[in-house]
Motif scaffolding. Structure first.
Motif, PDB file in Angstrom:
ATOM      1  N   VAL A 119      60.860  81.803  59.069  1.00  0.00           N
ATOM      2  CA  VAL A 119      59.816  81.131  59.852  1.00  0.00           C
ATOM      3  C   VAL A 119      58.739  82.114  60.324  1.00  0.00           C
ATOM      4  O   VAL A 119      57.596  81.718  60.531  1.00  0.00           O
ATOM      5  CB  VAL A 119      60.390  80.291  61.022  1.00  0.00           C
ATOM      6  N   GLN A 149      51.021  81.286  55.206  1.00  0.00           N
ATOM      7  CA  GLN A 149      52.457  80.985  55.239  1.00  0.00           C
ATOM      8  C   GLN A 149      52.829  80.240  53.953  1.00  0.00           C
ATOM      9  O   GLN A 149      52.048  79.400  53.488  1.00  0.00           O
ATOM     10  CB  GLN A 149      52.751  80.109  56.459  1.00  0.00           C
ATOM     11  N   ASP A 152      57.225  76.710  51.406  1.00  0.00           N
ATOM     12  CA  ASP A 152      58.686  76.513  51.485  1.00  0.00           C
ATOM     13  C   ASP A 152      59.311  77.292  52.639  1.00  0.00           C
ATOM     14  O   ASP A 152      60.531  77.347  52.761  1.00  0.00           O
ATOM     15  CB  ASP A 152      59.365  76.876  50.150  1.00  0.00           C
ATOM     16  N   ASP A 153      58.495  77.862  53.507  1.00  0.00           N
ATOM     17  CA  ASP A 153      59.025  78.662  54.615  1.00  0.00           C
ATOM     18  C   ASP A 153      59.195  77.861  55.896  1.00  0.00           C
ATOM     19  O   ASP A 153      58.649  78.208  56.947  1.00  0.00           O
ATOM     20  CB  ASP A 153      58.136  79.883  54.862  1.00  0.00           C
ATOM     21  N   THR A 154      59.944  76.774  55.829  1.00  0.00           N
ATOM     22  CA  THR A 154      60.273  76.043  57.039  1.00  0.00           C
ATOM     23  C   THR A 154      61.794  76.086  57.214  1.00  0.00           C
ATOM     24  O   THR A 154      62.526  76.322  56.252  1.00  0.00           O
ATOM     25  CB  THR A 154      59.842  74.566  56.959  1.00  0.00           C
ATOM     26  N   GLU A 155      62.230  75.836  58.453  1.00  0.00           N
ATOM     27  CA  GLU A 155      63.651  75.903  58.750  1.00  0.00           C
ATOM     28  C   GLU A 155      64.430  74.894  57.892  1.00  0.00           C
ATOM     29  O   GLU A 155      65.507  75.192  57.384  1.00  0.00           O
ATOM     30  CB  GLU A 155      63.861  75.590  60.234  1.00  0.00           C
ATOM     31  N   GLU A 156      63.826  73.728  57.691  1.00  0.00           N
ATOM     32  CA  GLU A 156      64.462  72.669  56.915  1.00  0.00           C
ATOM     33  C   GLU A 156      64.599  73.082  55.444  1.00  0.00           C
ATOM     34  O   GLU A 156      65.663  72.931  54.840  1.00  0.00           O
ATOM     35  CB  GLU A 156      63.566  71.429  57.037  1.00  0.00           C
ATOM     36  N   LYS A 157      63.524  73.625  54.893  1.00  0.00           N
ATOM     37  CA  LYS A 157      63.555  73.973  53.469  1.00  0.00           C
ATOM     38  C   LYS A 157      64.407  75.200  53.184  1.00  0.00           C
ATOM     39  O   LYS A 157      64.965  75.337  52.097  1.00  0.00           O
ATOM     40  CB  LYS A 157      62.136  74.159  52.935  1.00  0.00           C
TER      41      LYS A 157
END
Ligand code: AP5
Ligand code: ZN
Length: 204
Positions: A119, A149, A152-157
């Motif tokens: 993140v 950013q 694909d840099d999310t907590e979900e992904k």
């Protein structure tokens, strides 16, 4: 010198590759970077790849294998493969061409640390350099202003990317067991790099 570097999402593959290529004259081949360049250029392969990357899944071999083989063919000084192979079929494609590494580095970092790295990661679109808002902040306000950013840099992904990683890594490790070295990637990047330098020295 031929090196493969593997590890979970955000384990520090790209960061260590920046340091390795500065010191050793190797061609850095990152399938993630190559695919992001295809996406940015809007090619047919890029359009196809984007769907998989956004879902945190592996891009099909028809796209990835040829792309890597072309790069390997032009890497006459030796290479540093970042994030490839990441499935048994990709490792087999290399084996069938008698392409093998001297060293297979596996960076180990606990999952909960990886999420924080994902993140906070930012990329400099001008230099391609990897930053982190806390651990590797940009050197100047000018760089800070242009950082981007990854989609694909999310907590979900990252959870999906981790699942993909864990379901494939063991079969790849089995292929490279004799040349595999596990490196603790949960330390400052200079300490991780010092270990990698020692491993390379041991080879020579
Ligand atoms: P890819 O781009 O390779 O993504 P990934 O494997 O998820 O790895 P990352 O690039 O996220 O992490 P990294 O290990 O390079 O860490 P970094 O150094 O940036 O692949 C993306 C997608 O493309 C895949 O999901 C897939 O869809 C597709 N793809 C790629 N290869 C494929 C293949 N072979 N086959 C099929 N599909 C493929 O560091 C992360 C952050 O942590 C940064 O902010 C950094 O500053 C920080 N950091 C790094 N080291 C440290 C440290 N020691 N201490 C503190 N912070 C650190
Ligand atoms: Zn990377």
């Amino acid at each position: 010198l031929r090196i493969m570097i593997s590890g979970a999402p955000a384990s520090g593959k790209g960061t260590q590759c920046e340091l390795i290529v500065q010191q050793y004259n190797l061609t850095h081949i990152s399938t993630g970077d190559l695919l992001r360049a295809e996406v940015a250029a809007g090619t047919e392969n890029g359009k196809l790849a984007q769907e998989y990357m956004q879902r945190g899944e592996l891009v099909p071999n028809d796209v990835v294998v040829a792309m890597v083989e072309k790069k390997l063919a032009s890497a006459t000084n030796g290479w540093l493969l970042d994030g490839y192979p990441r499935s048994l079929s990709q490792a087999e494609a290399l084996e069938n061409m008698n392409i093998r590494p001297h060293l297979f580095i596996l960076l180990e970092v606990p999952d909960e640390i990886l999420v924080g790295r994902v993140v906070g990661r930012r990329l400099d679109p001008v230099t391609g350099k990897i930053y982190h808002l806390m651990y590797s902040p940009p050197e100047t306000p000018e760089i800070a202003a242009r950082l981007i950013q990854r989609g694909d840099d999310t907590e979900e992904k990252v959870k999906l990317r981790l699942e993909t990683y864990y379901s494939n890594v063991q079969s790849v490790l089995d292929v490279y067991k004799p040349v595999t070295k596990v490196v603790d990637g949960n330390r400052p990047k200079t300490e991780v790099f010092a270990d990698i330098q020692n491993l390379i020295t041991e080879l020579q």
